[in-house]
Design a protein around this motif. Structure first.
Motif, short mmCIF file in Angstrom:
data_model
loop_
_atom_site.label_atom_id
_atom_site.label_comp_id
_atom_site.label_asym_id
_atom_site.label_seq_id
_atom_site.Cartn_x
_atom_site.Cartn_y
_atom_site.Cartn_z
N GLN A 146 53.21 17.83 -7.70
CA GLN A 146 52.08 18.17 -8.56
C GLN A 146 52.49 18.10 -10.03
O GLN A 146 51.76 17.59 -10.88
CB GLN A 146 51.55 19.56 -8.23
N GLU A 189 56.80 23.43 0.42
CA GLU A 189 56.09 23.99 -0.73
C GLU A 189 56.77 23.62 -2.04
O GLU A 189 56.11 23.36 -3.06
CB GLU A 189 56.00 25.51 -0.59
N ILE A 207 59.29 24.30 -11.41
CA ILE A 207 58.12 24.72 -10.65
C ILE A 207 57.61 26.03 -11.23
O ILE A 207 58.31 26.72 -11.98
CB ILE A 207 58.43 24.90 -9.14
N GLN A 220 55.03 21.37 -5.07
CA GLN A 220 54.95 21.77 -6.48
C GLN A 220 55.58 20.73 -7.40
O GLN A 220 55.04 20.42 -8.46
CB GLN A 220 55.64 23.12 -6.68
#
Length: 275
Positions: A270, A263, A254, A267
């Protein structure tokens, strides 16, 4: 407008040793604030001072624009709900529905309106299927949700959670933390949570760190977690999610350190979509 204002508050149980030492802070209406500290730091004492269960030695407490005193303490309590660490101490009714109804009866809510309110608040805490159950037979997390429902029925401006997850297992803690976050997202309720759970601290908007009766640090969760050395000196650890994200960043998984597992997952997802 500030929901809570505390100015130069000092308190002693024995009249000699101060356990709360000249602390001042304010909480804006609608904010979600956590007070964290090691055992003996004074955080639960602050909760009791805010609702007049204890009388301050010096200083003042202002709730929704009213200074707390003997004359208006009951008026102020009608605007403040508190969830303690042991929900069994708050149960009065023989069923979940009866327990929620008790507070409504004390506030002279018409009988014909009660059932709608009971069903609404039970649904908001996912306890609508337990209205005919005995509160004492529920799990720890379910008991706390019932306690929260009873408070929501009163429509308070402020809810104080006083170590409300300290007696729960990890699953129960996670459930109540999600419930607190949901309340904050859904309604314009001011939430003050007295806690030792750093995972909950990570989801709040503002953090007050108490140490030996004084405010040691104050700021956003990210600002507080940057002070890792100071936290460890006060016997406070970083949240697991932040420690995990540190390792993920070191491994290049990350891009930045984050405070919650949600969170971290975001990440990672993504990164996977990009690759």
């Amino acid at each position: 407008m500030n929901a809570i204002e505390v100015s130069n508050l000092t308190f002693s149980y024995d009249g000699q040793v101060d356990v709360i030492k000249d602390i001042s802070f304010s909480i804006e209406k609608g904010n979600y604030v956590t007070i964290v500290g090691h055992n003996g730091s004074g955080k639960s004492t602050v909760a009791k001072l805010l609702i007049g269960l204890l009388e301050a030695k010096n200083g003042k407490v202002v709730i929704m624009g009213q200074e707390l005193n003997e004359k208006n303490v009951y008026d102020i309590r009608s605007n403040v709900g508190i969830v303690f660490q042991n929900p069994d101490n708050q149960f009065i009714g023989s069923t979940v529905a009866d327990d929620i109804a008790f507070g409504l009866e004390n506030h002279c809510i018409p009988q014909e309106d009660m059932q709608t309110i009971i069903e609404d608040v039970a649904s908001r805490v996912n306890m609508q299927d337990f209205l005919n159950s005995e509160p004492t037979r529920l799990s720890g997390g379910q008991k706390q949700r019932v306690a929260i429902a009873g408070i929501l029925a009163m429509e308070p401006d402020i809810i104080i959670f006083d170590e409300s997850t300290s007696m729960l297992d990890p699953q129960g803690k996670a459930s109540i933390n999600r419930q607190i976050q949901k309340l904050h997202d859904e309604k314009n309720i001011t939430i003050l949570s007295i806690t030792h759970d750093m995972e909950e601290v990570a989801q709040s908007e503002h953090v007050i760190v108490l140490n030996k009766g004084r405010i040691a640090m104050e700021g956003s969760p990210k600002d507080i977690f940057k002070e890792e050395k100071k936290l460890k000196e006060m016997k406070l650890e970083l949240p697991f999610a932040l420690e995990f994200s540190k390792k993920c960043k070191e491994e290049g998984l990350i891009k930045e350190e984050v405070c919650t597992l949600e969170e971290v997952v975001e990440q990672l997802c993504q990164l996977k979509s990009i690759s």
